[in-house]
Enzyme design. Structure first.
Site, mmCIF file in Angstrom:
data_model
loop_
_atom_site.group_PDB
_atom_site.id
_atom_site.type_symbol
_atom_site.label_atom_id
_atom_site.label_comp_id
_atom_site.label_asym_id
_atom_site.label_seq_id
_atom_site.Cartn_x
_atom_site.Cartn_y
_atom_site.Cartn_z
ATOM 1 N N ASN A 167 0.836 -1.192 0.000
ATOM 2 C CA ASN A 167 0.000 0.000 0.000
ATOM 3 C C ASN A 167 0.874 1.245 0.000
ATOM 4 O O ASN A 167 1.979 1.255 0.542
ATOM 5 C CB ASN A 167 -0.961 0.003 1.199
ATOM 6 C CG ASN A 167 -0.389 0.702 2.414
ATOM 7 O OD1 ASN A 167 -0.424 1.932 2.507
ATOM 8 N ND2 ASN A 167 0.168 -0.073 3.338
ATOM 9 N N PHE A 193 -1.451 8.148 4.571
ATOM 10 C CA PHE A 193 -2.176 8.805 5.673
ATOM 11 C C PHE A 193 -3.453 9.498 5.175
ATOM 12 O O PHE A 193 -3.780 10.617 5.596
ATOM 13 C CB PHE A 193 -1.294 9.828 6.393
ATOM 14 C CG PHE A 193 -0.196 9.265 7.245
ATOM 15 C CD1 PHE A 193 -0.085 7.911 7.485
ATOM 16 C CD2 PHE A 193 0.745 10.122 7.826
ATOM 17 C CE1 PHE A 193 0.938 7.408 8.286
ATOM 18 C CE2 PHE A 193 1.759 9.627 8.630
ATOM 19 C CZ PHE A 193 1.864 8.275 8.857
ATOM 20 N N SER A 210 5.896 5.166 8.548
ATOM 21 C CA SER A 210 5.229 4.887 7.281
ATOM 22 C C SER A 210 6.169 5.267 6.139
ATOM 23 O O SER A 210 6.764 6.347 6.155
ATOM 24 C CB SER A 210 3.932 5.683 7.153
ATOM 25 O OG SER A 210 3.425 5.590 5.832
ATOM 26 N N ASN A 212 5.141 5.989 3.207
ATOM 27 C CA ASN A 212 4.305 6.608 2.185
ATOM 28 C C ASN A 212 4.079 8.103 2.360
ATOM 29 O O ASN A 212 3.291 8.697 1.639
ATOM 30 C CB ASN A 212 2.953 5.878 2.134
ATOM 31 C CG ASN A 212 3.128 4.407 1.832
ATOM 32 O OD1 ASN A 212 3.927 4.033 0.986
ATOM 33 N ND2 ASN A 212 2.399 3.565 2.551
ATOM 34 N N THR A 213 4.742 8.707 3.341
ATOM 35 C CA THR A 213 4.769 10.158 3.501
ATOM 36 C C THR A 213 6.215 10.595 3.343
ATOM 37 O O THR A 213 7.093 10.112 4.056
ATOM 38 C CB THR A 213 4.230 10.581 4.880
ATOM 39 O OG1 THR A 213 2.846 10.221 4.970
ATOM 40 C CG2 THR A 213 4.360 12.083 5.075
ATOM 41 N N LYS A 237 6.121 3.818 16.852
ATOM 42 C CA LYS A 237 6.088 2.755 15.849
ATOM 43 C C LYS A 237 7.254 2.927 14.886
ATOM 44 O O LYS A 237 7.414 3.995 14.281
ATOM 45 C CB LYS A 237 4.765 2.765 15.083
ATOM 46 C CG LYS A 237 4.588 1.549 14.170
ATOM 47 C CD LYS A 237 3.155 1.430 13.692
ATOM 48 C CE LYS A 237 2.933 0.134 12.917
ATOM 49 N NZ LYS A 237 1.519 -0.039 12.537
ATOM 50 N N ASN A 248 6.379 -1.503 11.276
ATOM 51 C CA ASN A 248 5.542 -1.060 10.176
ATOM 52 C C ASN A 248 5.845 -1.910 8.935
ATOM 53 O O ASN A 248 6.478 -2.955 9.029
ATOM 54 C CB ASN A 248 5.799 0.438 9.916
ATOM 55 C CG ASN A 248 4.561 1.165 9.429
ATOM 56 O OD1 ASN A 248 3.830 0.678 8.574
ATOM 57 N ND2 ASN A 248 4.327 2.359 9.962
#
Length: 358
Positions: free
Chosen positions: A117, A121, A190, A192-193, A232, A261
């Site tokens: 994915n 966020f 994450s 993805n940021t 995390k 993560n």
């Protein structure tokens, strides 16, 4: 996840997997949101395995939780409570609503029980998130004589916020969620940021956790409640990086760590359809990397420092392996998509058996 008894999930999964992954995800959450706290909830409800453990001053009813990311807007807390989780973590929430990355941004790799994915966020923002949290009835719904499940609230930064101002977003989110959380998770892992994982570096992490700890003290003094803080982290860290993070967590009085993560590594899925998509890989392929980081954290932190293990749990045996690596409790997400709600009880019973045999 199905809106069906767990035993029928094998029949429902082909139907769900016929949809685009994100569409199936939203359909499922919509169904859970509509049916929670109604007689229809019996379609996915299960009795909770009682296996209490105390960590960070909190009593977890059992050692199986839901990982953040599945219910980003905290819409389905009561539905997940009904499935028998000991704790549920919702979010990641950011101060302002944001759409996340362009679609498509979720991909199944069923040959490896995995997902990729790059959602980024996507969420409706802090105000909507808190409104949903306050609607949840799980604490009032707890059976007589039984502790309600615990609720973790996971916070992050907006994509539009420069990384050098990230602390402002985390503090704003902490201010908002503090009164409503059993614990708060600071998500710095994450993939993805943009640049978010740079917050795991020693100087950036030191500055962020110092500011978070200082603000937590202000909120605790004001409200008379000290809410535990978890951080995390990613699986894509070497042993020296893990050691620095462990020392920083302890130095700033963090109460626990969540490992891990999603991963950027693709070795375990090379050659499969979608394997080269950008984003974080979850599910079975992250299991060993997660267990490695957990073991390194336990060695660096010593006994007694809470570790929540997450990554690649698709069976009771996988949950036990997390505990053997050094985790105290576990979380699932991708396993729920591939196995259905039956995995919650299977994992909880497996961990109860471990305790009973000890």
């Amino acid at each position: 996840m199905p809106l069906l008894p767990s035993s029928l999930y094998g029949l429902a999964r082909p139907f769900l997997f016929g949809f685009d992954p994100e569409h199936a995800h939203e359909l499922t959450l919509d169904g859970l949101a509509r049916t929670q706290n109604t007689p229809l909830a019996c379609a996915y409800a299960a009795s909770r395995v009682e296996d209490p453990i105390t960590l960070a001053g909190l009593q977890f009813p059992n050692r199986v939780g839901l990982a953040a990311g599945l219910d980003k807007n905290a819409r389905c807390i009561d539905a997940f409570s009904a499935m028998g989780f000991g704790f549920v973590e919702v979010g990641t929430v950011t101060p302002k609503a944001q759409p996340g990355n362009p679609k498509p941004r979720m991909f199944r790799l069923p040959q490896r029980d995995a997902l990729i994915n790059r959602l980024g966020f996507n969420n409706e923002g802090l105000d909507a998130f808190l409104a949903n949290v306050q609607k949840a009835r799980f604490r009032r719904n707890a059976s007589a004589g039984k502790k309600p499940m615990l609720l973790g609230l996971n916070i992050g930064k907006n994509a539009s916020t420069p990384i050098e101002r990230a602390v402002d977003d985390y503090v704003a989110c902490l201010d908002g969620v503090y009164a409503h959380a059993d614990y708060v998770t600071i998500n710095i892992s994450s993939p993805n940021t943009a640049n978010l994982r740079t917050l795991q570096s020693d100087e950036a992490l030191d500055a962020l956790l110092g500011a978070i700890a200082e603000r937590r003290q202000v909120l605790a003094d004001r409200g008379g409640k000290r809410v535990p803080l978890f951080v995390k982290i990613a699986p894509d860290l070497d042993e020296s990086q893990v050691a620095v993070i462990a020392a920083t967590l302890q130095r700033h009085g963090m109460d626990g760590v969540i490992a891990t993560n999603t991963t950027l590594a693709r070795d375990a899925v090379a050659g499969l359809p979608h394997a080269d998509e950008a984003g974080g890989l979850s599910g079975a392929p992250v299991r060993e990397a997660s267990n490695r980081v957990i073991a390194q954290l336990r060695a660096a932190l010593g006994t007694g420092f809470p570790i929540i293990g997450v990554g690649g749990i698709l069976s009771g045996a996988d949950a036990k392996a997390k505990i053997a690596a050094g985790a105290d409790v576990v979380q699932i997400y991708t396993g729920l998509i591939y196995r259905g709600p039956a995995l919650v009880r299977e994992a909880a019973q497996a961990l109860l058996q471990v305790r009973s045999a000890a």
